[in-house]
Write a protein that holds these residues in place. Structure first.
Motif, PDB file in Angstrom:
ATOM      1  N   VAL A  42       0.818  -1.218   0.000  1.00  0.00           N
ATOM      2  CA  VAL A  42       0.000   0.000   0.000  1.00  0.00           C
ATOM      3  C   VAL A  42       0.848   1.264   0.000  1.00  0.00           C
ATOM      4  O   VAL A  42       0.324   2.362  -0.218  1.00  0.00           O
ATOM      5  N   ALA A  43       2.153   1.115   0.229  1.00  0.00           N
ATOM      6  CA  ALA A  43       3.035   2.278   0.190  1.00  0.00           C
ATOM      7  C   ALA A  43       3.616   2.510  -1.200  1.00  0.00           C
ATOM      8  O   ALA A  43       4.320   3.498  -1.423  1.00  0.00           O
ATOM      9  N   THR A  44       3.317   1.616  -2.173  1.00  0.00           N
ATOM     10  CA  THR A  44       3.877   1.748  -3.516  1.00  0.00           C
ATOM     11  C   THR A  44       2.964   2.605  -4.390  1.00  0.00           C
ATOM     12  O   THR A  44       1.787   2.811  -4.091  1.00  0.00           O
ATOM     13  N   GLU A  45       3.508   3.040  -5.506  1.00  0.00           N
ATOM     14  CA  GLU A  45       2.847   4.042  -6.343  1.00  0.00           C
ATOM     15  C   GLU A  45       1.433   3.682  -6.789  1.00  0.00           C
ATOM     16  O   GLU A  45       0.541   4.543  -6.740  1.00  0.00           O
ATOM     17  N   PRO A  46       1.165   2.457  -7.230  1.00  0.00           N
ATOM     18  CA  PRO A  46      -0.204   2.210  -7.696  1.00  0.00           C
ATOM     19  C   PRO A  46      -1.271   2.449  -6.635  1.00  0.00           C
ATOM     20  O   PRO A  46      -2.439   2.653  -6.960  1.00  0.00           O
ATOM     21  N   PHE A  47      -0.849   2.422  -5.359  1.00  0.00           N
ATOM     22  CA  PHE A  47      -1.826   2.541  -4.273  1.00  0.00           C
ATOM     23  C   PHE A  47      -1.761   3.904  -3.579  1.00  0.00           C
ATOM     24  O   PHE A  47      -2.517   4.144  -2.630  1.00  0.00           O
ATOM     25  N   HIS A  67     -10.045  -1.302 -10.120  1.00  0.00           N
ATOM     26  CA  HIS A  67      -9.712  -2.476 -10.932  1.00  0.00           C
ATOM     27  C   HIS A  67      -8.250  -2.459 -11.375  1.00  0.00           C
ATOM     28  O   HIS A  67      -7.600  -3.513 -11.458  1.00  0.00           O
ATOM     29  N   ALA A  68      -7.715  -1.261 -11.670  1.00  0.00           N
ATOM     30  CA  ALA A  68      -6.293  -1.174 -12.017  1.00  0.00           C
ATOM     31  C   ALA A  68      -5.438  -1.611 -10.824  1.00  0.00           C
ATOM     32  O   ALA A  68      -4.422  -2.308 -10.982  1.00  0.00           O
ATOM     33  N   ARG A  69      -5.846  -1.202  -9.628  1.00  0.00           N
ATOM     34  CA  ARG A  69      -5.112  -1.603  -8.434  1.00  0.00           C
ATOM     35  C   ARG A  69      -5.259  -3.099  -8.165  1.00  0.00           C
ATOM     36  O   ARG A  69      -4.317  -3.737  -7.679  1.00  0.00           O
ATOM     37  N   LEU A  70      -6.432  -3.655  -8.473  1.00  0.00           N
ATOM     38  CA  LEU A  70      -6.607  -5.101  -8.315  1.00  0.00           C
ATOM     39  C   LEU A  70      -5.601  -5.849  -9.180  1.00  0.00           C
ATOM     40  O   LEU A  70      -4.999  -6.843  -8.745  1.00  0.00           O
ATOM     41  N   ARG A  71      -5.379  -5.374 -10.385  1.00  0.00           N
ATOM     42  CA  ARG A  71      -4.417  -6.038 -11.267  1.00  0.00           C
ATOM     43  C   ARG A  71      -2.989  -5.854 -10.756  1.00  0.00           C
ATOM     44  O   ARG A  71      -2.168  -6.780 -10.828  1.00  0.00           O
ATOM     45  N   ALA A  72      -2.693  -4.654 -10.240  1.00  0.00           N
ATOM     46  CA  ALA A  72      -1.363  -4.429  -9.671  1.00  0.00           C
ATOM     47  C   ALA A  72      -1.140  -5.341  -8.470  1.00  0.00           C
ATOM     48  O   ALA A  72      -0.056  -5.919  -8.292  1.00  0.00           O
ATOM     49  N   LEU A  73      -2.162  -5.499  -7.642  1.00  0.00           N
ATOM     50  CA  LEU A  73      -2.073  -6.393  -6.486  1.00  0.00           C
ATOM     51  C   LEU A  73      -1.848  -7.830  -6.942  1.00  0.00           C
ATOM     52  O   LEU A  73      -0.965  -8.528  -6.424  1.00  0.00           O
ATOM     53  N   ASN A  74      -2.630  -8.256  -7.923  1.00  0.00           N
ATOM     54  CA  ASN A  74      -2.518  -9.636  -8.401  1.00  0.00           C
ATOM     55  C   ASN A  74      -1.137  -9.907  -9.002  1.00  0.00           C
ATOM     56  O   ASN A  74      -0.558 -10.979  -8.813  1.00  0.00           O
ATOM     57  N   LEU A 104     -11.552  -1.149  -3.703  1.00  0.00           N
ATOM     58  CA  LEU A 104     -10.604  -2.222  -4.010  1.00  0.00           C
ATOM     59  C   LEU A 104     -10.779  -3.380  -3.032  1.00  0.00           C
ATOM     60  O   LEU A 104     -10.734  -4.547  -3.439  1.00  0.00           O
ATOM     61  N   ALA A 105     -10.960  -3.062  -1.750  1.00  0.00           N
ATOM     62  CA  ALA A 105     -11.176  -4.127  -0.772  1.00  0.00           C
ATOM     63  C   ALA A 105     -12.409  -4.949  -1.131  1.00  0.00           C
ATOM     64  O   ALA A 105     -12.424  -6.168  -0.973  1.00  0.00           O
ATOM     65  N   THR A 106     -13.440  -4.275  -1.656  1.00  0.00           N
ATOM     66  CA  THR A 106     -14.667  -4.981  -2.043  1.00  0.00           C
ATOM     67  C   THR A 106     -14.411  -5.938  -3.197  1.00  0.00           C
ATOM     68  O   THR A 106     -14.739  -7.132  -3.135  1.00  0.00           O
ATOM     69  N   VAL A 107     -13.831  -5.436  -4.289  1.00  0.00           N
ATOM     70  CA  VAL A 107     -13.651  -6.298  -5.464  1.00  0.00           C
ATOM     71  C   VAL A 107     -12.608  -7.378  -5.192  1.00  0.00           C
ATOM     72  O   VAL A 107     -12.732  -8.512  -5.686  1.00  0.00           O
ATOM     73  N   ALA A 108     -11.569  -7.050  -4.404  1.00  0.00           N
ATOM     74  CA  ALA A 108     -10.554  -8.061  -4.080  1.00  0.00           C
ATOM     75  C   ALA A 108     -11.138  -9.136  -3.176  1.00  0.00           C
ATOM     76  O   ALA A 108     -10.872 -10.338  -3.362  1.00  0.00           O
ATOM     77  N   GLY A 109     -11.935  -8.739  -2.197  1.00  0.00           N
ATOM     78  CA  GLY A 109     -12.535  -9.718  -1.303  1.00  0.00           C
ATOM     79  C   GLY A 109     -13.463 -10.670  -2.035  1.00  0.00           C
ATOM     80  O   GLY A 109     -13.469 -11.878  -1.779  1.00  0.00           O
ATOM     81  N   ILE A 110     -14.242 -10.120  -2.960  1.00  0.00           N
ATOM     82  CA  ILE A 110     -15.146 -10.979  -3.736  1.00  0.00           C
ATOM     83  C   ILE A 110     -14.339 -11.950  -4.602  1.00  0.00           C
ATOM     84  O   ILE A 110     -14.627 -13.154  -4.649  1.00  0.00           O
ATOM     85  N   HIS A 111     -13.328 -11.428  -5.281  1.00  0.00           N
ATOM     86  CA  HIS A 111     -12.575 -12.276  -6.211  1.00  0.00           C
ATOM     87  C   HIS A 111     -11.782 -13.350  -5.481  1.00  0.00           C
ATOM     88  O   HIS A 111     -11.862 -14.542  -5.840  1.00  0.00           O
TER      89      HIS A 111
END
Length: 633
Positions: A42-47, A67-74, A104-111
Motif C-alpha cells: 500500500v506504500a507503492t505508487e499504484p496505491f 480495478h487497475a489496483r486489483l491487477r497491480a495487487l494480483n 478495491l477491498a470490495t472487489v478483491a474480497g469478492i474475487h
C-alpha cells in the motif's frame, strides 16, 4: 520508524521499545511475515492517492482505479491462490487495503475469497482450469442475494434445472424479485464470471441452493441470456452494484460446485452426504464466514487509520488558549482528547478481538463440529460488534477533524461511507447477531452455570479481574432477562416468544462481545513483559472495561454487584485513565505502524497541512513581485 517492520532485525518481546511491543500486540507475534507484504504494497505508487481535480473523481474513474489496483495487487502476488487459500492472508489484505481504497477491498474480497476461495474449496475431484481467474484475465464475482432475498438467502428463487439430454443445467430468473442484487457484475474492469447461487432442480425435485460457475460478460457486454443492469449509485461506493438475471442460460454439468453437500453423477442422479436443503446451502456458501472475518479486518484497519489521522491533526491544529495565553493544539482540550482516548481503547479492543477470532477460527478447523460452530458464532458476533464500533470511531474521528475531515483528499469520507458497506456485507449485523442471540440464549437455558460473585464491596475499580467479573455479570443479567421474558409466553408461537426475548437477548450478545474483547485484552497483557508497553496496554484495557461498566452501572448496582460508592467513583476512575491515555495518543497511534507514504497522502496528517490549500496566484505571493525595483518610493 517502527522497527517491527523497518529494522534489519525483528524486535522480540522485551527487546524493542514500547511502540514496537504494542505493534506486535495489535498485529500478532509474526507481524512481519503476516502483514509486511501488504503494508509494503500500500506504500507503492499504484496505491498512492492520485492527484484528482478539485471536483474529485467520478464514480466510474474511482471504479477504474480500483480495478487497475486489483491487477497491480494480483501481479505482485507469487500466486493468486495464496490469499484465496489462507484466511490470515485474506484478513491482512483487507486490514491494509480497506483504508487505502474501500472499493478495491470490495472487489478483491469478492474475487479472492468468495469466488476463488469457493472454487478451491469445493469438489477437488472436479478439475477446473482456473488460470484465467488466477491471472485476472477474468474477474470473479459472487451472486447470492436477490432483490427479495437477502439474509434469507436460503430461499433464493433463481433456478438451475438439470437437463439430462444436454448433461447440464439451465439457469433461469423466474420473476423480478429473483434478480441477483450484487456488486461487480457489469463489464466494468474486464470480463467477469460469477458463482451463482441457484435452486437445484433434478428430476423435478428441489435439492436446495448450490453454486454454479457461470460466465457473465465479455469485455464490453453481457453474454447471451444474461442481463446486467446498473443499480442507482450506492452511498459512498463506486463499485458497480447491479441487477443480474438469467434467461434459460445453459452451463455444463461441471459448472456445479459440488462436494459433500451434493453432486450430479455421470448417470444424472443427484447424491448428497448432507441431509436437509438448508444445511446443503450453508455448506455451499461457507466462504461467507471467512468473508465476515475479512469485514472485521477492513473495519479494524479503517478505524486505526482514521484515528491516526485525527490524532495527528489534533496535535498541529492550533486554537486560542485564552485571552492571555498563546495558542494551543486543539487536542489539549478534554472535549477533544477525551473522545480520542476512548476511541483508542476501543480500537485496541477491536484489533485484539479480531486476532482472537482469527486464531479461534483457524484452531477450530480440525476440531469437532460443536467447537467449529462455537468458533463460527464468535466470528459472527465479532463481525457485527467490530464493524459497529468502527463506525462510531470513524464518525467521531471525522468530527474531531471538523470541515477538513469532510474533504475527500483527507481520506476520511471514503471510510465513513465504506464502513456502512461492511456492516451490511456478508450478512446484516442485526441478522447475524439475532441468530447468535438465539444460540447463546438456548445454551444458557440448557446449561445454567453457578453465578459467581462479582467481587467484595470494596473492590478496586482499577482491578482488571474485578472489572472482568462485572462484564461477565452484565452478560448474565441480559440473558436472564431474555429467558424470563420468553418464559412469560409459554403458549405463544415461535415468533411471539422470540419477540418477547429478542430485545434483552441482543443486549446480551453485545455484552458477550465486550467480554470477549476484554478477554483478548487480558491475554495480550499476560503475554507482555513488565514495562512501559504493559502499562500502556493496561490503561487502555481499564478504560475500555470501565466505559462498559459505567453504561451498565444501574443494572449492576440493582443486582448488588456494585455499591453506590463504586458507582459514584466511576467518573473519577474513568477521567484518570482518559488523562493517562490522552497523554500518550501520538505514541499509541504510532504503534499502528501505518506507512509514512500512506499518511503523507492525506494533507491533514502533516503539520504544514495548510500548504495543501496554498494559492500561487494569491496576493501573498504576488505582492512582492509587484513592488518596484529598489523598494517603494
Amino acid at each position: 520508524m517502527n522497527t517491527v517492520f523497518d529494522s534489519a532485525e525483528p524486535s522480540g518481546p522485551g527487546t524493542g521499545p514500547a511502540t514496537d511491543l504494542l505493534t506486535t500486540v495489535l498485529l500478532g507475534p509474526d507481524a512481519r511475515r503476516e502483514h509486511g507484504f501488504w503494508r509494503r504494497l500500500v506504500a507503492t505508487e499504484p496505491f498512492r492517492r492520485p492527484a484528482w481535480p478539485p471536483c474529485g473523481p467520478t464514480p466510474d474513474e474511482r471504479l477504474a482505479l480500483a480495478h487497475a489496483r486489483l491487477r497491480a495487487l494480483n501481479n505482485a502476488l507469487d500466486s493468486a491462490a495464496r490469499p484465496a487459500a489462507d484466511p490470515r492472508a485474506l484478513a491482512a489484505l483487507h486490514e491494509w487495503i480497506a483504508p487505502v481504497d474501500p472499493a478495491l477491498a470490495t472487489v478483491a474480497g469478492i474475487h479472492y475469497n468468495l469466488f476463488l476461495g469457493s472454487l478451491l474449496d469445493h469438489d477437488p475431484d472436479t478439475p477446473r482450469d482456473l488460470s484465467d481467474f488466477l491471472r485476472l484475465r477474468r474477474i470473479g464475482t459472487f451472486l447470492c442475494t436477490e432483490v427479495a432475498h437477502g439474509n434469507d438467502a436460503a430461499a433464493v428463487e433463481t433456478t438451475a434445472t438439470y437437463d439430462p439430454g444436454r448433461d447440464g443445467f439451465v439457469l433461469h430468473t423466474p420473476h423480478c424479485g429473483a434478480q441477483k442484487f450484487m456488486p461487480n457484475t457489469s463489464p466494468a474492469g474486464g470480463p467477469k464470471s460469477g458463482l451463482v447461487a441457484a435452486r437445484l432442480i433434478v428430476d423435478g425435485a428441489d435439492q436446495g441452493v448450490f453454486l454454479l460457475l457461470v460466465p457473465l460478460t465479455d469485455a464490453s457486454r453481457a453474454l447471451p441470456g444474461v442481463r446486467v443492469r446498473r443499480l442507482p449509485a450506492r452511498m459512498g461506493s463506486p463499485v458497480d452494484h447491479c441487477l443480474t438475471s438469467f434467461d434459460q442460460v445453459f452451463v455444463d454439468r461441471g459448472a456445479l460446485l459440488g462436494g459433500a453437500q451434493g453432486r450430479v453423477g455421470d448417470d444424472g442422479v443427484f447424491r448428497s452426504d448432507i441431509e436437509g436443503r438448508r444445511r446443503r446451502f450453508l455448506a455451499s456458501i461457507r466462504r461467507v464466514t471467512t468473508g465476515r472475518i475479512c469485514m472485521s479486518a477492513s473495519a479494524v484497519g479503517s478505524a486505526r487509520a482514521t484515528l491516526a489521522v485525527a490524532v495527528r491533526y489534533g496535535g498541529h491544529r492550533f486554537v486560542s488558549g485564552g485571552r492571555t495565553s498563546p495558542p494551543v493544539p486543539v487536542v489539549a482540550y478534554r472535549s477533544h482528547h477525551g473522545p480520542l482516548a476512548e476511541a483508542m481503547a476501543t480500537v485496541f479492543a477491536m484489533s485484539l478481538l479480531h486476532r482472537r477470532v482469527l486464531d479461534r477460527w483457524e484452531e477450530a478447523a480440525a476440531r469437532p463440529p460443536a467447537e467449529r460452530e462455537a468458533a463460527e458464532r464468535l466470528v459472527d458476533i465479532a463481525k457485527g460488534w467490530i464493524t459497529w464500533q468502527a463506525r462510531s470511531v470513524i464518525v467521531e474521528c471525522r468530527e474531531r477533524c471538523g470541515a477538513q475531515g469532510l474533504l475527500e483528499n483527507n481520506g476520511m469520507t471514503e471510510l465513513v461511507t465504506g464502513i456502512e458497506g461492511a456492516i451490511t456485507a456478508e450478512g446484516d449485523n442485526l441478522a447475524i447477531h439475532s441468530r447468535a442471540a438465539a444460540q447463546l440464549l438456548f445454551d444458557a437455558a440448557r446449561d445454567p452455570q453457578e453465578e459467581p460473585a462479582a467481587g467484595p464491596p470494596d473492590a478496586d475499580l482499577t482491578d482488571l479481574r474485578f472489572l472482568g467479573r462485572l462484564l461477565d455479570q452484565v452478560e448474565r443479567l441480559w440473558f436472564a432477562r431474555a429467558s424470563a421474558r420468553m418464559a412469560r409466553v409459554p403458549d405463544g408461537g415461535t415468533l411471539e416468544r422470540w419477540n418477547a426475548a429478542s430485545g434483552p437477548a441482543l443486549r446480551g450478545v453485545e455484552a458477550h462481545a465486550y467480554r470477549q474483547a476484554a478477554l483478548a485484552y487480558d491475554s495480550a497483557l499476560t503475554a507482555l513483559p513488565d514495562g512501559e508497553a504493559r502499562e500502556r496496554l493496561g490503561e487502555l484495557a481499564r478504560l475500555f472495561a470501565l466505559r462498559w461498566v459505567a453504561r451498565n452501572s444501574g443494572d449492576l448496582l440493582a443486582a448488588g454487584h456494585l455499591t453506590a460508592g463504586q458507582v459514584d467513583g466511576l467518573t473519577d476512575a474513568t477521567e484518570q485513565l482518559v488523562a493517562a491515555v490522552s497523554g500518550r495518543l501520538p505514541e499509541l497511534a504510532e504503534s499502528f505502524a501505518l506507512p509514512r507514504e500512506l499518511l503523507a497522502d492525506w494533507p491533514i496528517t502533516g503539520a504544514r497541512y495548510a500548504d495543501a490549500y496554498d494559492d500561487p496566484g494569491a496576493s501573498w505571493h504576488t505582492a512582492a513581485a509587484r513592488e518596484p525595483a529598489g523598494g517603494a518610493r
